[in-house]
Design an enzyme around this catalytic site. Sequence first.
Site, PDB file in Angstrom:
ATOM      1  N   ASP A 495       0.825  -1.206   0.000  1.00 42.08           N
ATOM      2  CA  ASP A 495       0.000   0.000   0.000  1.00 42.08           C
ATOM      3  C   ASP A 495       0.856   1.251   0.000  1.00 42.08           C
ATOM      4  O   ASP A 495       0.535   2.241  -0.637  1.00 42.08           O
ATOM      5  CB  ASP A 495      -0.938   0.012   1.213  1.00 42.08           C
ATOM      6  CG  ASP A 495      -0.186  -0.129   2.533  1.00 42.08           C
ATOM      7  OD1 ASP A 495       0.895  -0.754   2.546  1.00 42.08           O
ATOM      8  OD2 ASP A 495      -0.667   0.381   3.557  1.00 42.08           O
ATOM      9  N   GLU A 501       3.340   0.047   7.779  1.00 42.51           N
ATOM     10  CA  GLU A 501       2.306  -0.724   7.114  1.00 42.51           C
ATOM     11  C   GLU A 501       2.995  -1.558   6.027  1.00 42.51           C
ATOM     12  O   GLU A 501       3.323  -2.689   6.253  1.00 42.51           O
ATOM     13  CB  GLU A 501       1.199   0.189   6.582  1.00 42.51           C
ATOM     14  CG  GLU A 501      -0.140  -0.529   6.617  1.00 42.51           C
ATOM     15  CD  GLU A 501      -1.341   0.372   6.886  1.00 42.51           C
ATOM     16  OE1 GLU A 501      -1.194   1.425   7.510  1.00 42.51           O
ATOM     17  OE2 GLU A 501      -2.440  -0.021   6.450  1.00 42.51           O
ATOM     18  N   GLU A 794      -2.245   9.128  -0.705  1.00 45.83           N
ATOM     19  CA  GLU A 794      -3.359   8.345  -0.157  1.00 45.83           C
ATOM     20  C   GLU A 794      -4.661   9.150  -0.196  1.00 45.83           C
ATOM     21  O   GLU A 794      -5.727   8.606  -0.456  1.00 45.83           O
ATOM     22  CB  GLU A 794      -3.026   7.962   1.283  1.00 45.83           C
ATOM     23  CG  GLU A 794      -4.020   7.030   1.935  1.00 45.83           C
ATOM     24  CD  GLU A 794      -3.491   6.464   3.235  1.00 45.83           C
ATOM     25  OE1 GLU A 794      -2.565   7.060   3.821  1.00 45.83           O
ATOM     26  OE2 GLU A 794      -3.996   5.404   3.662  1.00 45.83           O
TER      27      GLU A 794
HETATM   28  C1  RAM Z   1      -4.955   1.395   4.924  1.00 42.74           C
HETATM   29  C2  RAM Z   1      -4.002   0.879   3.910  1.00 42.74           C
HETATM   30  C3  RAM Z   1      -4.623   0.478   2.603  1.00 42.74           C
HETATM   31  C4  RAM Z   1      -6.079   0.180   2.718  1.00 42.74           C
HETATM   32  C5  RAM Z   1      -6.472  -0.271   4.091  1.00 42.74           C
HETATM   33  C6  RAM Z   1      -7.946  -0.556   4.217  1.00 42.74           C
HETATM   34  O1  RAM Z   1      -4.338   1.510   6.163  1.00 42.74           O
HETATM   35  O2  RAM Z   1      -2.962   1.779   3.713  1.00 42.74           O
HETATM   36  O3  RAM Z   1      -4.420   1.407   1.587  1.00 42.74           O
HETATM   37  O4  RAM Z   1      -6.349  -0.843   1.788  1.00 42.74           O
HETATM   38  O5  RAM Z   1      -6.102   0.614   5.070  1.00 42.74           O
END
Ligand code: RAM
Length: 945
Positions: A495, A501, A794
């Site tokens: 991600d 993460e 994001e």
């Molecule tokens: C976030 C991640 C990702 C997403 C999930 C649900 O923390 O970075 O992009 O798929 O959550």
Amino acid sequence: MKILVSLLLSACVFTGANAKGLDPTYLRCEYKVNPVTDQKSPRLSWELQSGENNQVQTAYQILVASTPENLTEAKADLWNTNKTNGRATYQIEYKGKPLSSRTICYWKVRSWDKNGVPGKWSDAASWEMGLLAKNEWKADWIGLDLDHLGKGKIYHLPPAPYLRKQVVIKKGLKKARLYVTALGLYEFQINGKKAGDAFLTPGWTDYDKRVYYQTYDVTSDLKPGENALASQLSYGWYAGYLGYSLLVQNPVVRAFYGKVPLLKAQLEVEYSDGTKESFMTDQTWKASTGAILESDLLNGETYDARLEPTGWNKGGFDDSKWEKAQVFADKPERLIQVYPGPPVKVTQTLEVKTIADRPGGSYIFDMGQNFAGIVGIKVKGAAGDTIRLRFGEKLHPDGRLMTENLRMARATDTYILKGDPQGETWEPQFTFHGFQYVELAGLGYKPGKDAILGLVIGSDTPKTGSFETDNAMVNQLYSNIDWTQRANYIDIPTDCPQRDERIGWTGDAQVYAKSATFNRDVASFFTKWVVDLNDAQRKDGSYPVYAPAPDLRKSDTFSPGWMEAGIICPYQIYRAYGDTRMISEGWPAMSRFMDFLEKRSKGGYVFKENAFADIDPKGGFGDWLSFGKKTPPDMLASFYYAYCADLMAEMAGAVNNQKDFQKYTQIGAKVRKAVLAHYSDASGKFKTDAKAYGNGAGYVDGALGFTGHTQTAYANAIYMKIIDKSQTKKSGDFLVALLKENGNKLGTGFLGAKPLLPALSATGNTDLAYRLFLSKEFPSWGFEVEQGSTTIWERWDSFTKEDGFKYNAAMNSFSHYAFGAVCEWMFGNAAGIQATQPGFATFDIKPEIAPDGMGKEGINHLKASLVTMNGKVVSEWERGNSGLNLKVNVPVNTVARIHIPSEKSQQILANKENISKSKSVKLIGTENGHTIVEAGSGSYEFVVK
Ligand code: RAM
């Protein structure tokens, strides 16, 4: 030397391209040039060149031999296909003599052209068989348990084990291969030289099920007499910190697979007299600690150069004070296999753009680009001077490094000088960061730009796409997309590369998979990750929210929109590269998933409101990061069910599985019927029983309320063909109306953003699609570019010039490719490159021309290209004073349908001739403002006056 070679190469291709007939080039095996593989029937491919237009292959002949000398028709001892009729140039399975471990297979190919004339034989290529059975591994797992060391207040970071062994090689060495793997990460050296140039080997897998190994040709690294074999290990994905487990206070925060990193290596040598010898990791190896005091993917590396055991990796080193390596038991069910993906490597270096002085004698280096990687440093100082490097994607307005969004990832590298008066260089071996800025502290003088060099790392996926326009914002956006893909395709699709993460979130991966295939050759990258996905399949048949799937948080299970990656990713690879092996090998797992959906739908073939109230968050992640009222996650889950059934039917057809083709075709129809009955009204408007969700507690943004009538609902319904064809236009109208109500701004999240522009295009609303695409107002792709992005963020407003970091810390990555999925529309619609058969054996060129009159804010010239399995496809259009100019390249062995935007009254020239009289293209007809022609290989120029 390199330049000379490439000049020679291009000269060869050039002569090839001018000649008549067909020349096979770019010979590959399992998507790689001269690889090591453990596929018993590896798949071969080549690309054809020709100086003639309209060329196709009518037959081919492949020869495979065990020596270069035997690579002739008379002597080919492994396989001679003889003349085999057909167009196939890829996914051709080796069907010769059974191959045993270690065999080197030399091969070449020739092709017969459309006139039945055979071309020249290609240059020879090769592949080598790895170790095919686990029992050929005689080496032990060895290591040194240092887990009791390195316990800090927050982090527990033990030092890296160093392992070594001296071996004697006799005279007359002919061939030497080093097979290495680790539970954790390894770097292996022979006489002080690193084996290969890969990084983060052997990669992340479910280590209980399988681990991959690398094979190195080390023949020229060994010498007669004493040789040193040396290796450093790190904790990596096996034993280090993973994901957000620390942040969410999971009971386990590190060492998800094991505590002690382990090495398994086997050096096999062959002498000219035919004798063989092997050297294996075992209890005779020596072990110790060294200069690497801490080493962790998320938290960084600490290196004390004063502790370097000088000469430890070379012969003659006195290791009598080192401990005996510890031998660890194997798990008998664990597979050891050849790494199937492209290696992670340093793919580019970046020089420092500017340096800023910071209070307290530290400096911030701007690399000019957000990327994933490490830095190499060049510093001078006294022994014990400590250099601390911190990494950030952004600066605070006052110039401070912004690290809050890294959350619990310490992302700090520390180098302690040994005091070499000549200066010292260092780069970490077992970590990486996502960053644009580097803060350097602890240096006693003002550094120059050469104190730091950026080393970009990523899975080495060949660049296959290009996208260029006369609009600077769009060009920057495309650059941002590709950089974000590079920063997140690191062994697995992650991600984000910076915070705590960096895991294989399946939702992100599935929405972006097709986009990825337009930028880079990701065939072998997904070959690797789809195995991880199937390994991570849950007991109930669902696919997890991330793969590999250690228990980072108890409540992480599965989620609609995420779990479908198990079907969608293999499907996209099949479409882009014609790969049917991924289908047949994954079929049992994919079928289990479909059974899971069926069971979950309780025979109703639709997921009604609250169908997923038992998971956390309720309903799953839904249209993650969308605006406004929520699209019911259950409705989206139902759409995805129909879509997966369609993809399964198509994939079943591709592998001649008639039974399942029928089964999934029927399921697709049943789901559609049930979904429309439940979620749409008589006018085709989507609805939901919002009351059923109560106050929405437990759902993502549930307090905002739910409605079926959303951009995301129509965009997905059109994209996934949920609605009847006759109703598509109507859905398009609803979508347009919703956008209008919203000031022509998108409100879509992760699941809605990808299909939004394709759905507008599919319903005749190209102008609006362009308007959204070219917008610079929040929220939009252009807005991000305007805020100075060099990667995809994001959130659209992760940073704004006006408000800075609104969402600091919480969840704010500056390298997150999900919204980059607009790439699919850029290539597929704006440039109009669409495969109509897997692997682009046939394809459409149907460019959608941007609205006129937008000046610099619009697009008047666009050129996109894509190197497919068949060669390079180009689509270029330009609006000039005298009309529209369209240039297309159709690779050898393919046929394109070119849709030329034109009105009936307009005159069209094809390669300067009137199109109706053209000898180079075949006029098919006209349709919806397009003149359609069919063209075989060649370059074409169309002018619409
Ligand atoms: C976030 C991640 C990702 C997403 C999930 C649900 O923390 O970075 O992009 O798929 O959550």
